[in-house]
Write a protein that holds these residues in place. Structure first.
Motif: not given
Lengths: 219, 489
Positions: A9-13, A15-16, A19, A100-102, B261, B265-266, B270, B273, B283, B290, B294, B425
């Protein structure tokens, strides 16, 4: 390559993960609400599902019960404090879990392992005139077999599996030679040189400054 | 040794000593009384015999004018014969010579005979295994050289005493046995509440804090049990409070870790990445966006957390606030959101000059408005009203947004709670706003109430006390200290 569904549900995760999946060649689909998952599975028929536990609509464990009869491999994504739940998750039939976090390499490795177990991918890698069969351990250039040592082949396989991602010399040393190998990172450089020469990959296996090596493949 | 055992032994020992002393004294007294009576009877008897003997001797001496051993013996013999079967014996001495004796046993020394002229002796002594009473004396003038000895067997008295002692021993033993049984029963019964209490104490010590003593009664143990229960109550209450606080703190930390978390994580992912991936320019921009977004989320969370921590031990700085100005400022802060969603803000302020901490009240309004905006669909409405109630006033902020399920309302003041997880959120909420608002209200001695219905909307009503109204506008304007302790009730 395999089709992977990310339920998060978290868009950031989400998308991560997407990609990175696309980077190594998987097809990624994302779903952000628990109650939409079953419909989406029917529609897209994914080869593997990455499933968050805490979801709006319907939580991951209830979803697992519904997915289990479909024989689709599942990797759970959990926050650290839900770690006790991992037992529950695995008992319900999940193939693996990740906390998480991974690190992204970790996630990719697990996906690869699970897919291998289910023999989803047709394990051949083709790049221009190069053809690598990852199951049969054969390498062909213009249909002519090329001899590679075991270590050279392992190195090639890891680069292929993590294509478009730079891998440090230390990481490669660890993955190919193992944690307890006492050699130097120069060993990696030597093997990379040989691979480039034997397979004509001078411009594909790139040296990334200060980081390591990356097999770059058009996307 | 147990208390009841100690009490048992003490009582038994004291009883036995007391009983034995009493019995001993009683028997002795009784014996000496009987003895006296016996002796005085004997004395009387002797007196009668001696008087009778004297008159006989004097009568005879008038006839014979001579007294010798022979005729003396003749005079006394009938008495001796007569009394012998009553266990009374007698002897008669003429000068130092024995004239008559019918005492059947041999006697050793004769201390009773050792008396001077005109004297009398009374002696009780044992002869041949029996007790005898000797009374020795001289006859009256003119026969004062004749000594009369009266001997009476009083062994029955000694026998009686021995028998009494035997009886006393038997009675003592029987009563002791009966008493010990009764005492045992009584002591066990009396000390039962103590044992019960002891058992309950052990259970409580073992962690069963709900356990209470079921002991009634107005004695010390009953009182003790009552006090003990009161103590257990207060201990339990304290422990409950402590564990509640610990639990709340633990939940807070768990929630915090969970909230952190996702951004971590994000950001990490990223970042990795960008470092390792062979990414396209699009990208790359997405990844950087992001990371920035975040990080901002973590920053706002950190700020709110710091606010919460600060509010926990802060004193407010009261000053006059014009709610109209403040609302205008809050609206301008949220302008982007309000315009972006085409939200209509309606204001109806009957009370607008108040006393409070400017920064905190502003934060309160901002947080509630933010929450309302998050819950609203496009084209929604927010109503901000103040009106007097009692001697204070009520500030209410109502929206016609998504609302909160009935069961979730008590949870909304908990840190990190969010009515709709995914939705808020996405709008960047940390779930800390309402717990912050509650703290601000507490500091202003105001009460925050929330009423909500799903799909109809949420109303937050804050009831301020009269001390929050500007003193000049108050009915009782002589009270000038806006925040004394009486306002807290």
């Amino acid at each position: 390559m395999a089709k992977i569904m990310v339920v998060e549900d978290e868009a950031a995760i989400a998308d991560l993960i997407l990609v990175n999946l696309r980077l190594v060649g998987y097809t990624g689909i994302s779903v952000d609400r628990g109650n939409e998952v079953m419909n989406s599975i029917e529609l897209h028929k994914p080869d593997l599902i990455i499933l968050d536990v805490m979801l709006p609509g319907k939580d991951g464990f209830s979803l697992m019960r519904e997915i289990e009869p479909l024989q689709i491999p599942v990797i759970f994504l959990t926050a650290k404090e839900e770690l006790n739940d991992k037992i529950t998750g695995l008992k319900l039939g999940a193939d693996d879990y990740i906390v998480k976090p991974f690190a992204i390499i970790e996630l990719l490795t697990r996906i690869e392992t699970v897919l291998k177990r289910y023999k989803v991918d047709g394990n051949t890698f083709v790049l221009d005139n190069l053809e690598v069969n990852l199951d049969a351990h054969t390498v062909l250039i213009d249909n002519q077999p090329i001899e590679l040592t075991t270590k050279e082949f392992m190195l090639l396989e890891i680069l292929i599996r993590n294509k478009n991602i730079a891998l440090s010399r230390e990481k490669l040393l660890e993955l190919v030679w193992g944690y307890d190998y006492m050699g130097e990172t120069r060993t990696v450089d030597v093997h990379i040189q040989r691979l480039r020469k034997k397979l004509g990959l001078d411009d594909k296996i790139k040296t990334v400054f200060k980081m390591g090596y990356r097999l770059e493949v058009p996307r | 040794m147990k208390f009841w055992q100690k009490a048992y032994i003490c009582i038994i020992v004291i009883f036995l000593i007391g009983f034995d002393i009493t019995v001993f004294l009683l028997i002795n007294k009784s014996y000496s009384l009987s003895m006296q009576e016996k002796y005085s009877t004997a004395e009387n008897e002797r007196h009668v015999i001696q008087a009778s003997l004297q008159s006989r001797i004097s009568g005879a001496s008038a006839l014979y004018r001579e007294i010798n051993a022979k005729n003396l013996k003749m005079y006394i013999a009938p008495y001796g014969d007569y009394y012998a079967n009553q266990n009374i014996y007698m002897e008669l001495y003429y000068g130092d010579d024995i004239v008559y004796s019918d005492f059947p046993y041999t006697m050793g020394a004769r201390p009773e005979l050792d008396i001077g002229q005109g004297e009398k002796s009374t002696i009780a002594r044992e002869v041949d295994g029996a007790l005898y009473y000797f009374v020795t004396g001289y006859l009256e003038e003119p026969y004062s050289n004749i000594k009369f000895v009266y001997i009476k067997n009083v062994q029955d008295l000694a026998d009686y005493k021995a028998q009494m002692i035997r009886h006393a021993v038997i009675i003592g033993v029987v009563i002791s046995i009966l008493l010990s049984i009764l005492l045992l029963f009584l002591l066990l019964r009396l000390t039962r509440p103590i044992r019960k209490l002891n058992q309950i104490t052990e259970e409580i010590a073992g962690g069963n804090y709900q356990k209470r003593a079921q002991i009634n009664g107005k004695d010390e143990i009953g009182e003790f049990a009552g006090n003990f229960n009161a103590m257990a109550d207060s201990v339990q209450a304290h422990i409950q409070k402590l564990s509640d606080v610990t639990e709340e703190r633990q939940r807070f930390i768990d929630n915090l870790a969970h909230e952190m978390s996702t951004p971590i994580t994000a950001i990490m992912g990223f970042g990795e990445f960008l470092k390792y991936a062979n990414y396209t320019p699009e990208e790359g921009v997405k990844a950087i966006d992001y990371i920035i977004h975040q990080s901002e989320r973590m920053k706002s969370m950190a700020h709110k957390l710091m606010d919460l921590a600060r509010l926990n031990n802060t004193e407010i700085a009261p000053q006059t606030i014009d709610l109209r100005d403040m609302l205008a400022y809050v609206e301008s802060t949220l302008e982007q959101n309000i315009k972006g969603k085409h939200v209509q803000v309606e204001k109806d302020l009957q009370v607008f000059l108040i006393v409070g901490d400017k920064d905190l009240i502003e934060s309160l309004l901002l947080n509630i408005m933010e929450n309302a905006l998050r819950a609203l669909p496009d084209g929604g409405k927010i109503e901000v009203k103040t009106r007097r109630e009692g001697d204070g006033f009520i500030l209410s902020i109502a929206d016609n947004g998504t609302g909160i399920a009935q069961g979730d309302i008590p949870k909304v003041f908990e840190p990190f709670y969010r009515a709709d997880k995914s939705r808020s959120r996405a709008y960047g909420g940390a779930g800390l706003g309402l717990s912050l608002c509650k703290q601000i209200c507490d500091l202003h001695y105001a009460r925050m109430e929330i009423s909500s219905q799903p799909d109809i909307g949420t109303t937050i009503a804050i009831k301020f006390s009269k001390f929050t109204i500007l003193p000049q506008l108050r009915d009782d304007s002589e009270i000038t200290k806006p925040y004394d302790n009486s306002a807290s009730s």
